[in-house]
Design an enzyme around this catalytic site. Structure first.
Site: not given
Ligand code: PMP
Length: 392
Positions: A184, A204-206, A333, A243
């Site tokens: 985060q 993480s990238a997204h 939930c 891969t």
């Molecule tokens: N750790 C934290 C603090 C996150 O906010 C998230 C995503 N909600 C994740 C791990 C998991 O990330 P990913 O979607 O890349 O698996």
């Protein structure tokens, strides 16, 4: 439903973000033109391997570390599983005790639950009423058989940022390994791994305008290697067979580069909006309770997490969705039963407060007009939910 003229407002950037156009453009050739397998010996393979090497160098330089320290994964969930399960197995002879916090992301929390069922001992450190780990509690929890301390940097629900440098120092002084989940905060705050006393770090990238399904684990040079979760072809220094997701990895490298470049501009702007949102909700909505610290410099940039009791966070999410505004509630939930947020409960708050949670997470595309629109509709929505809840 939002009327055709009312804007759709996305305030759930902590859940995920859209892929930046420049990132998409960087990725596209690796889905079509450059399709070789990086493990192949021919020129197609060598071209792919070269791109993979460059991406690794870029990610490493954004963190001020060495390319060999970066292991690409399918995301942060996998990176967290790899470090926890992997070290639990590779360091069994040293001990079977792991320290973590009571406010970890599910990918750490549930993994620790599983390890506990399999015989490891897990200490989950308490936090104070703003979500900070108490350094004394950490100090006292360390034992000779402690193999790892894993503490989230910026909390994904309440936004609290732990003083990771101080905590890491304390852990290192006791010669214990330290991991942090920086999903985060990465790309929003500066990271310099030459200075940070961490041995493993997850990203993480997204969450920062990159593709879903790709992330990385940083492993400090000389730190013990986890036992791999995935075995097979021996990719990623034998730590993560399969891969490589080359287009995704190119996207991760590009997104980090962009985030580092834009940080000085984006972060203060987002923090100003965050401050405005928090101050106005506290002013205008009776009984609104902020979770996490009031000082925005101690929160994940863009995060504002409130409880609006009495009521259910999910109902508020749906009511806001009808107005075209996307937010999230912290509670999960399970089998149609709405569970109170375990993170909010860890702050010492009641089930009622832990059920009535809403997380607003602003991002690069958020504007003052978005915040103004939210404040236009939120007071009435909260009031309606309170009435509906009391009538139940
Ligand atoms: N750790 C934290 C603090 C996150 O906010 C998230 C995503 N909600 C994740 C791990 C998991 O990330 P990913 O979607 O890349 O698996």
């Amino acid at each position: 439903m939002p009327t055709p003229s009312s804007p759709r407002i996305y305030m759930d950037n902590a859940a995920t973000t859209p892929v930046d156009e420049a990132v998409l453009a960087a990725m596209l050739p690796f889905l079509s033109e450059v399709y070789g397998n990086p493990s192949s010996l021919h020129s197609w393979g060598r071209e792919a391997q070269k791109a993979l090497d460059t991406a690794r160098k870029t990610v490493a330089s954004c963190l001020n570390t060495h390319p060999e320290s970066i292991i690409f994964t399918s995301g942060a969930t996998e990176a967290n599983n790899l470090v926890l399960k992997g070290l639990a197995h590779s360091l069994t002879s040293k001990g079977r005790h792991i320290i973590t916090s009571s406010i970890e992301h599910a990918s750490v929390h549930e993994t620790c639950d599983l390890l506990e069922q399999e015989g490891w001992e897990i200490t989950r450190l308490p936090v104070d009423s703003d979500g900070f780990i108490l350094p004394d509690a950490l100090q006292n929890a360390i034992r000779p058989d402690t193999i790892l301390v894993s503490i989230i940097h910026g909390n994904n629900e309440i936004g609290t940022i732990q003083p990771i440098e101080a905590l890491g120092k304390l852990v290192r002084e006791r010669s214990v390994l330290f991991h942090t989940d920086a999903v985060q905060t990465m790309g929003k705050l500066p990271f310099d791994l030459t200075r940070l006393p961490v041995d493993y770090l997850t990203l993480s990238a997204h969450k920062i305008y990159g593709p879903k399904g790709v992330g990385a684990l940083y492993i400090r040079e000389g730190a013990p290697m986890p036992t791999p979760l995935l075995t097979g072809g021996g990719q990623e220094h034998d730590l993560r067979s399969g891969t490589e997701n080359l287009a995704g990895i190119i996207g991760l490298a590009k997104v980090l580069e962009l985030a580092v470049f834009r940080m000085n501009e984006d972060t203060p702007r987002i923090q100003a909006l965050q401050e405005n949102l928090i101050a106005r909700i506290l002013e205008t909505i009776p009984n609104a309770e902020l979770n996490g610290p009031r000082d925005v410099s101690l929160r994940v940039p863009g995060n504002a997490h409130f409880s609006f009791p009495p009521g259910e966070g999910e109902a508020l999410v749906l009511r806001l969705d009808l107005k075209g505004i996307a937010v999230s509630s912290g509670s999960a939930c399970h089998s149609a039963v709405i569970e109170p947020s375990r993170v909010v409960k860890a702050l010492g708050k009641s089930d009622e407060i832990a059920r009535a949670t809403l997380r607003f997470s602003l991002g690069r595309h958020s504007t003052q007009a978005d915040v103004d629109r939210l404040l236009e509709v939120l007071p009435a929505i909260v009031s309606r939910e309170k009435t509906a809840h009391r009538a139940q």
